[in-house]
Design a protein around this motif. Structure first.
Motif, mmCIF file in Angstrom:
data_model
loop_
_atom_site.group_PDB
_atom_site.id
_atom_site.type_symbol
_atom_site.label_atom_id
_atom_site.label_comp_id
_atom_site.label_asym_id
_atom_site.label_seq_id
_atom_site.Cartn_x
_atom_site.Cartn_y
_atom_site.Cartn_z
ATOM 1 N N MET A 116 -8.015 -3.531 2.837
ATOM 2 C CA MET A 116 -7.959 -2.173 2.302
ATOM 3 C C MET A 116 -7.559 -2.175 0.826
ATOM 4 S SD MET A 116 -8.592 0.905 3.401
ATOM 5 C CE MET A 116 -8.328 0.981 5.177
ATOM 6 N N CYS A 117 -6.545 -2.969 0.465
ATOM 7 C CA CYS A 117 -6.108 -3.009 -0.938
ATOM 8 C C CYS A 117 -7.231 -3.532 -1.830
ATOM 9 C CB CYS A 117 -4.863 -3.887 -1.085
ATOM 10 S SG CYS A 117 -3.372 -3.162 -0.372
ATOM 11 N N ARG A 118 -7.974 -4.517 -1.330
ATOM 12 C CA ARG A 118 -9.064 -5.100 -2.132
ATOM 13 C C ARG A 118 -10.106 -4.037 -2.475
ATOM 14 N NH1 ARG A 118 -10.296 -8.785 1.270
ATOM 15 N NH2 ARG A 118 -8.935 -10.369 0.399
ATOM 16 N N GLU A 119 -10.457 -3.183 -1.529
ATOM 17 C CA GLU A 119 -11.507 -2.196 -1.768
ATOM 18 C C GLU A 119 -10.981 -0.960 -2.495
ATOM 19 O OE1 GLU A 119 -14.156 -4.657 -0.925
ATOM 20 O OE2 GLU A 119 -14.794 -2.595 -1.345
ATOM 21 N N LEU A 120 -9.804 -0.473 -2.114
ATOM 22 C CA LEU A 120 -9.258 0.721 -2.773
ATOM 23 C C LEU A 120 -8.941 0.432 -4.238
ATOM 24 C CD1 LEU A 120 -6.913 2.182 -0.010
ATOM 25 C CD2 LEU A 120 -9.024 3.208 -0.892
ATOM 26 N N GLY A 121 -8.585 -0.825 -4.533
ATOM 27 C CA GLY A 121 -8.269 -1.195 -5.906
ATOM 28 C C GLY A 121 -9.475 -1.174 -6.829
ATOM 29 N N LYS A 122 -10.674 -1.220 -6.256
ATOM 30 C CA LYS A 122 -11.895 -1.181 -7.069
ATOM 31 C C LYS A 122 -12.252 0.242 -7.501
ATOM 32 C CE LYS A 122 -13.899 -5.186 -4.648
ATOM 33 N NZ LYS A 122 -14.971 -5.612 -3.715
ATOM 34 N N ILE A 123 -11.593 1.227 -6.917
ATOM 35 C CA ILE A 123 -11.907 2.629 -7.207
ATOM 36 C C ILE A 123 -11.003 3.130 -8.336
ATOM 37 C CG2 ILE A 123 -11.953 4.973 -6.254
ATOM 38 C CD1 ILE A 123 -12.435 3.662 -3.485
ATOM 39 N N MET A 124 -11.624 3.549 -9.423
ATOM 40 C CA MET A 124 -10.868 3.990 -10.591
ATOM 41 C C MET A 124 -9.935 5.147 -10.229
ATOM 42 S SD MET A 124 -12.307 5.007 -14.355
ATOM 43 C CE MET A 124 -13.010 3.371 -14.551
ATOM 44 N N GLY A 125 -8.708 5.061 -10.705
ATOM 45 C CA GLY A 125 -7.735 6.123 -10.450
ATOM 46 C C GLY A 125 -6.753 5.782 -9.349
ATOM 47 N N ASN A 126 -7.020 4.701 -8.609
ATOM 48 C CA ASN A 126 -6.071 4.266 -7.590
ATOM 49 C C ASN A 126 -5.093 3.243 -8.162
ATOM 50 O OD1 ASN A 126 -6.941 5.816 -5.425
ATOM 51 N ND2 ASN A 126 -8.415 4.289 -4.721
ATOM 52 N N HIS A 127 -3.817 3.397 -7.827
ATOM 53 C CA HIS A 127 -2.791 2.401 -8.147
ATOM 54 C C HIS A 127 -2.296 1.867 -6.809
ATOM 55 C CE1 HIS A 127 0.443 0.494 -10.455
ATOM 56 N NE2 HIS A 127 1.220 0.786 -9.412
ATOM 57 N N ILE A 128 -2.502 0.571 -6.574
ATOM 58 C CA ILE A 128 -2.299 -0.002 -5.246
ATOM 59 C C ILE A 128 -0.950 -0.722 -5.154
ATOM 60 C CG2 ILE A 128 -3.258 -1.503 -3.478
ATOM 61 C CD1 ILE A 128 -5.043 0.869 -4.254
ATOM 62 N N ILE A 129 -0.160 -0.327 -4.172
ATOM 63 C CA ILE A 129 1.105 -1.001 -3.870
ATOM 64 C C ILE A 129 0.992 -1.590 -2.467
ATOM 65 C CG2 ILE A 129 3.602 -0.763 -3.597
ATOM 66 C CD1 ILE A 129 3.429 1.781 -5.319
ATOM 67 N N SER A 130 1.156 -2.893 -2.372
ATOM 68 C CA SER A 130 1.123 -3.543 -1.064
ATOM 69 C C SER A 130 2.526 -3.994 -0.686
ATOM 70 C CB SER A 130 0.185 -4.763 -1.092
ATOM 71 O OG SER A 130 0.314 -5.501 0.104
#
Length: 280
Positions: A116-130
Motif C-alpha cells: 500500500m505504501c509503495r502505491e500510495l506514495g506514487k500519488i502526488m499529494g500523499n505523505h506516507i508514514i509507515s
C-alpha cells in the motif's frame, strides 16, 4: 501454467518470503487484493496477502503457522505450486489522501504495509508514514523487506524496546494523532489491535481502512465462512474486502468467528506432525 517458486528466504525464525510465478495475478494486482494458493491437487486453499507484483511473479510473506504453511516451508526454489488464483478481493481506493499512515504488526499486515505504501506514495499529494511493530529485535525483518524505502517517514517499534521506538503501533499512533494532522489510516495484522486502532481513530475522527482477516474455505463467496458485519450489513471478506472501514466493523463478531475452525486446524496439524515423524 507452472507456478514455480523462484525465491524463498527466511524473514525471521517464524516468517518466510517466497516469490512465485503467477503472471495473471501479477498483471492485475492492486494493493488490497490477495491470492489463493493451492499447493497440491485437492489441497487446502490458503489466502495470502501479496507484498508486491513484478513482471510475472508475486511476492508473499508467510508465517509458519498451520499445516499447509509448514508443509510449503519444506519446498524449495524450483518446486511448483498446483494453483495460484487471483487477484481476489476488492481494494480500497488508491487516491490522494494527504498524510497517510499504514500500521502493521503481523506478517500479513507487513506485506500489505509495503504494497500500500509503495502505491500510495506514487500519488502526488500523499505523505506516507509507515509504522511496523514487532515483539522484539529477533523478529524484525531484514531491512530490504521493511517499508522504509517506500515511505516518507518510517517508524520501527518493538514492544520490548530492543530496537526502534518502544511499544506497539497503537502507542505510536496515539502520539501521532495527538501531535499532527492525519488524513487517512490503513492497517493490517492482528485483529484485536485493529479493533483498538479503530476505536482510537474514531475518537479523533480520522478514517481508517483495516484488513478484517477471516477464515476462508473457498475464497470465492460460495462458503460464506468469511462473512463480516459492516454497519449491520452482512459482507464477505473474500469478495467485498478484506479491507473495510474499521469504524463500521462489528469487531466482536469478527473475533468470535476466528475460533470457528480451531478444532479442525488442530486435527490437520496433528496429522501432518504424525506424517513428518514417519518421514524422519
Amino acid at each position: 501454467m507452472k507456478h514455480t517458486i523462484t525465491r524463498k528466504e527466511d524473514l525471521n525464525a517464524v516468517d518466510y518470503v517466497i516469490d512465485v510465478v503467477a503472471p495473471e495475478v501479477a498483471k492485475r494486482f492492486r494493493p488490497g487484493n490477495f491470492a489463493v494458493l493451492i499447493t497440491v491437487k485437492n489441497g487446502e486453499r490458503i489466502p495470502m496477502s501479496i507484498e508486491r507484483a513484478e513482471g510475472d511473479t508475486i511476492t508473499m510473506y508467510i508465517k509458519r503457522l498451520g499445516k499447509t504453511s509448514r508443509e510449503l516451508d519444506t519446498w524449495n526454489v524450483g518446486d511448483a505450486l498446483y494453483k495460484v488464483i487471483g487477484p481476489m478481493g476488492t481494494p480500497p481506493p488508491l487516491k490522494k489522501y494527504g498524510t497517510v499512515v499504514f500500521a502493521s504488526d503481523l506478517v500479513c499486515g507487513h506485506a500489505e504495509n509495503n504494497a500500500m505504501c509503495r502505491e500510495l506514495g506514487k500519488i502526488m499529494g500523499n505523505h506516507i508514514i509507515s509504522i511496523q511493530s514487532f515483539p522484539d529485535k529477533s523478529l524484525i525483518y531484514p531491512e530490504k523487506e521493511l517499508a522504509k524505502s517506500v515511505s516518507d517517514e518510517f517508524i520501527l517499534c518493538t514492544e520490548d524496546g530492543s530496537v526502534g521506538r518502544k511499544g506497539h503501533y497503537l502507542d505510536i499512533m496515539q502520539e501521532l494523532l495527538e501531535e499532527r494532522r492525519i488524513d487517512q489510516v490503513f492497517a493490517g495484522g492482528g485483529i484485536p489491535p485493529l479493533q483498538k486502532l479503530s476505536e482510537l481513530t474514531k475518537k479523533y475522527n480520522v478514517p481508517v481502512y483495516t484488513t478484517v482477516r477471516q477464515i476462508m474455505v473457498d475464497a470465492t463467496g460460495m462458503c460464506g465462512s468469511c462473512r463480516v458485519f459492516i454497519d449491520g450489513e452482512q459482507k464477505l471478506a473474500c469478495i467485498d474486502g478484506p479491507m473495510f472501514d474499521g469504524h463500521k466493523v462489528d469487531w466482536e463478531a469478527a473475533i468470535s468467528r476466528l475460533a470457528m475452525f480451531k478444532n479442525k486446524e488442530a486435527v490437520a496439524m496433528e496429522c501432518y506432525n504424525e506424517k513428518m515423524k514417519e518421514v524422519v
